[in-house]
Design an enzyme around this catalytic site. Structure first.
Site, PDB file in Angstrom:
ATOM      1  N   VAL A  16       0.833  -1.206   0.000  1.00 25.83           N
ATOM      2  CA  VAL A  16       0.000   0.000   0.000  1.00 25.83           C
ATOM      3  C   VAL A  16       0.864   1.252   0.000  1.00 25.83           C
ATOM      4  O   VAL A  16       0.568   2.227  -0.701  1.00 25.83           O
ATOM      5  CB  VAL A  16      -0.963  -0.005   1.211  1.00 25.83           C
ATOM      6  CG1 VAL A  16      -1.736   1.308   1.283  1.00 25.83           C
ATOM      7  CG2 VAL A  16      -1.934  -1.170   1.111  1.00 25.83           C
ATOM      8  N   SER A  42      14.460  -1.438   6.675  1.00 27.98           N
ATOM      9  CA  SER A  42      14.269  -0.916   5.310  1.00 27.98           C
ATOM     10  C   SER A  42      15.024   0.386   5.050  1.00 27.98           C
ATOM     11  O   SER A  42      14.975   0.914   3.931  1.00 27.98           O
ATOM     12  CB  SER A  42      12.775  -0.686   5.041  1.00 27.98           C
ATOM     13  OG  SER A  42      12.058  -1.882   5.120  1.00 27.98           O
ATOM     14  N   CYS A 132     -10.745  -2.083   2.985  1.00 28.12           N
ATOM     15  CA  CYS A 132     -10.954  -2.098   1.537  1.00 28.12           C
ATOM     16  C   CYS A 132     -12.304  -2.699   1.163  1.00 28.12           C
ATOM     17  O   CYS A 132     -12.970  -2.221   0.236  1.00 28.12           O
ATOM     18  CB  CYS A 132      -9.823  -2.849   0.847  1.00 28.12           C
ATOM     19  SG  CYS A 132      -9.316  -4.355   1.679  1.00 28.12           S
ATOM     20  N   ARG A 238     -11.274 -15.530   1.869  1.00 28.40           N
ATOM     21  CA  ARG A 238     -10.000 -15.304   1.175  1.00 28.40           C
ATOM     22  C   ARG A 238      -9.917 -16.251  -0.012  1.00 28.40           C
ATOM     23  O   ARG A 238     -10.180 -17.454   0.120  1.00 28.40           O
ATOM     24  CB  ARG A 238      -8.831 -15.557   2.135  1.00 28.40           C
ATOM     25  CG  ARG A 238      -7.475 -15.185   1.554  1.00 28.40           C
ATOM     26  CD  ARG A 238      -7.287 -13.679   1.449  1.00 28.40           C
ATOM     27  NE  ARG A 238      -7.111 -13.056   2.763  1.00 28.40           N
ATOM     28  CZ  ARG A 238      -7.168 -11.752   2.976  1.00 28.40           C
ATOM     29  NH1 ARG A 238      -7.397 -10.916   1.974  1.00 28.40           N
ATOM     30  NH2 ARG A 238      -7.010 -11.266   4.192  1.00 28.40           N
ATOM     31  N   HIS A 245     -10.562  -7.330  -4.926  1.00 32.28           N
ATOM     32  CA  HIS A 245     -11.613  -7.946  -4.114  1.00 32.28           C
ATOM     33  C   HIS A 245     -12.921  -7.981  -4.904  1.00 32.28           C
ATOM     34  O   HIS A 245     -13.233  -7.047  -5.657  1.00 32.28           O
ATOM     35  CB  HIS A 245     -11.864  -7.144  -2.838  1.00 32.28           C
ATOM     36  CG  HIS A 245     -10.777  -7.268  -1.808  1.00 32.28           C
ATOM     37  ND1 HIS A 245      -9.698  -8.105  -1.938  1.00 32.28           N
ATOM     38  CD2 HIS A 245     -10.632  -6.643  -0.594  1.00 32.28           C
ATOM     39  CE1 HIS A 245      -8.930  -7.984  -0.863  1.00 32.28           C
ATOM     40  NE2 HIS A 245      -9.477  -7.114  -0.042  1.00 32.28           N
ATOM     41  N   ASN A 319      -8.154  -3.733  -4.455  1.00 35.45           N
ATOM     42  CA  ASN A 319      -8.127  -3.515  -3.012  1.00 35.45           C
ATOM     43  C   ASN A 319      -6.930  -2.706  -2.543  1.00 35.45           C
ATOM     44  O   ASN A 319      -7.033  -1.941  -1.573  1.00 35.45           O
ATOM     45  CB  ASN A 319      -8.136  -4.861  -2.278  1.00 35.45           C
ATOM     46  CG  ASN A 319      -6.990  -5.759  -2.694  1.00 35.45           C
ATOM     47  OD1 ASN A 319      -6.873  -6.140  -3.857  1.00 35.45           O
ATOM     48  ND2 ASN A 319      -6.129  -6.112  -1.748  1.00 35.45           N
TER      49      ASN A 319
END
Length: 340
Positions: A16, A42, A132, A238, A245, A319
């Site tokens: 995201v 990171s 979402c 799922r 989605h 999504n």
């Protein structure tokens, strides 16, 4: 828009977070300076932002006084700690986690549905992004609710593994590759094999037998629609799809609405694309229509033969894009246009 803003993206290395950076650049959000923030593991990684690259900085050490807006796309545990810190520093937080969604003084916003709620950011400096699955459902239902009133929603979701982040994508990819090569698989992220399977569980089970994901749809719908009388009965599933989605919606309305009337309303609605004809393939699917797109796609619109004021439809959306990243950016766009 002449004024520009300093912006931070928290959780920038996730699916995201990367989408937020891409959409901010694509939609030419008025950015002066932008900071990509993540955990220590990171730090130093480079992320693309338009035609340039950003070096990831450590969230723990960031001074939020340097930015006016922070878009959070991290876990609830991260938002719980850092969102209030950012708000206390004078930064407005748009949070994609579930941490603040049910708190009365934090607005929960879908721009096509309740943009007026953004004004309540002044309460705590935080705006919550819904789940979402709720976003795509309510974008599709808003024009119908305004016209005839939605009293009850039965919904079954078919949710892509990207809803679990990069880990979900990797688990499906690995299991699929192993099975196609005649190798065995064992579940890691999910409780059972996800490749070539469907799992009627998303998130933890609650005492009432529903999962946390299902209860999100109940509570979020009532808050966003500002109507505690709306009844919502969800089953969240799922499925082995990477992105996008899908939802089968069965609704009951206060007044009768025909399929033709609903189709007309939805065709004119902001953020909605209708694909609905009575021929093979004339309906939207997550993979062929919604992936990479901003719109919510609606098809299979028909009157419920089991209820005099019932209506059925099929709704799909990307999504990661609309269900998380784009919704956050749209909130930010309204925020800077109308309030800052």
């Amino acid at each position: 828009m002449s004024k520009k803003f300093n912006v931070a993206v928290v959780g920038a290395t996730g699916a995201v977070g990367e989408a937020i950076l891409s959409i901010l650049a694509e939609r030419k959000f008025p950015v002066e300076k932008i900071y990509a923030l993540a955990g220590s593991q990171s730090v130093g990684k480079k992320l693309e932002f338009g035609k340039r690259w950003l070096k990831v900085e450590e969230l723990d050490e960031f001074d939020f006084r340097k930015v006016e807006i922070a878009l959070f796309s991290a876990d609830s545990s991260i938002s719980e700690i850092f969102a209030p810190k950012a708000a206390d520093a004078g930064c407005i937080v748009i949070d994609n986690s579930s941490q603040f969604r049910y708190e009365e003084d934090v607005p929960l916003v879908v721009p096509e549905v309740n943009p007026h709620a953004i004004a309540d950011y002044k309460n705590r400096g935080i705006i919550a992004n819904p789940s979402c699955s709720t976003i795509q459902m309510l974008v599709a239902l808003k024009p119908i609710h305004d016209a005839v009133g939605v009293t009850r929603i039965n919904v079954c979701t078919y949710q892509a593994v990207s809803g679990s982040g990069k880990e979900g994508i990797e688990e499906l990819a690995m299991q699929t590759a192993n099975l196609l090569n005649m190798k065995s698989v064992s579940p890691d992220l999910y409780p059972k094999q996800i490749a070539f399977n469907v799992l009627p569980q998303i998130d933890a089970f609650q005492e009432n037998g529903y999962t946390r994901e299902e209860m999100k749809m109940v509570l979020e719908t009532r808050k966003i629609m500002e109507d505690d009388a709306i009844q919502v009965n969800p089953t969240a599933v799922r499925v082995p799809v990477f992105f996008g989605h899908s939802e089968a919606l069965h609704i009951e309305t206060r007044e009768k609405i025909t399929a033709e009337q609903a189709r007309s309303l939805l065709s004119q609605a902001s953020g909605v694309t209708v694909i609905d004809e009575l021929c093979d393939g004339a309906y939207p699917t997550a993979v062929t229509d919604s992936v990479g797109e901003d719109a919510i796609f609606v098809g299979r619109i028909r009157e419920d033969i089991s209820h005099p004021r019932g209506l059925d439809m099929w709704v799909v959306s990307d999504n990661v894009r609309k269900g998380a990243a784009l919704n956050s950016v749209q909130i930010a766009e309204i925020l800077v246009k109308d309030y800052l």
